[in-house]
Design an enzyme around this catalytic site. Sequence first.
Site, PDB file in Angstrom:
ATOM      1  CE  LYS A   1       4.063   3.184  45.427  1.00 19.98           C
ATOM      2  NZ  LYS A   1       4.045   2.579  44.248  1.00 19.98           N
TER       3      LYS A   1
ATOM      4  CG  ASP B 103       5.941  -2.166  37.918  1.00 21.74           C
ATOM      5  OD1 ASP B 103       5.427  -1.059  38.484  1.00 21.74           O
ATOM      6  OD2 ASP B 103       6.981  -2.367  38.791  1.00 21.74           O
TER       7      ASP B 103
ATOM      8  CE  LYS C 184       2.948   5.399  38.493  1.00 18.34           C
ATOM      9  NZ  LYS C 184       4.255   5.135  38.719  1.00 18.34           N
TER      10      LYS C 184
ATOM     11  CE  LYS D  18      11.991  -1.467  38.927  1.00 14.71           C
ATOM     12  NZ  LYS D  18      11.981  -0.046  39.953  1.00 14.71           N
TER      13      LYS D  18
END
Length: 330
Positions: free
Chosen positions: A71, A159, A45, A40
């Site tokens: 990102k 996700d 991570k 998630k």
Amino acid sequence: MTLGAPRPSRDTIDLAYDPAEDEETGPAKKETQIIAIYGKGGIGKSFTLANLSYMMAQQGKRVLLIGCDPKSDTTSLLFGGKACPTIIETGSKKKLAGDEVRIEDVCFKRDGVFAMELGGPEVGRGCGGRGIIHGFETLEKLGFHDWGFDYVLLDFLGDVVCGGFGLPIARDLCQKVIVVASNDMQSLYVANNVCSAVDYFSKMGGNVGVAGMVVNKDDGTGEAQAFANEAKIPILASIPANDDIRKKSANYQIIGKPGTEWAPLFEELAKNVAEAPPIKPSPLEQDALLNLFSADETGRDYVLQPASMEDMHGRPVPEPKSLEVIYETV
């Protein structure tokens, strides 16, 4: 080159391709472990991978870390908060200038760890999954198959369920998957989805398995351990919910250095990641996932109440007239 074939071939991006299988190539090279890490967003991570890859490098392994999250923050901790030029952004600039992307434009190193970011489109300006596919196409052009690494770690956002993010599982681009989660419903929901994807594609003939789970921000409540038991996957490491870890991570500090307080944790994780075999998980049904938590936390005891037409209109609704056509007999 195509990414849509059922299984990788010499004309597809097969990151785990073994030259020994092809009689036309030269001497066999050592096999690289390609490991995809899912979880998630915000579960840790990048924190886990930065420290894991750093420890592996200090143990003498050649490690390549590839950020596959739009990102582009996978390498931020590794590089002290500095933004790493992404393959997609660099490729666009080079294309406008009539130049080709070179490895030194997109790959950077720190203390033996090599790292790069695939990147992604700006919000509302493209498909993140397609960006992932384009990034792998660029890696192919840069000669990925000929690189000599012991481990390649791929950081994927769990996700998202579109094809690009599921590419390593769907196309056998890695040998095994690791999930990062915590003792909360949302991260375990994502972990369960990843296990479901691995289970689905293994039934379709895929070879990717789950090596295990890393429990981050472990507060000792045990839901992640219970999930791992039910899904039949091992816990590779439990990183405690510790204020010292939180502060150092927020300040872009590597804590997985040999000789430091947290070194044993990441030494164990590195060992487990290297040795854990890929296994077929047993994903949970939604009710079983809810049962890992108390009813007070999840509201699993709630009974669904059907809505009526009166509810939808907010007032009494007369019975509609029949639309049946009645023919008069002559």
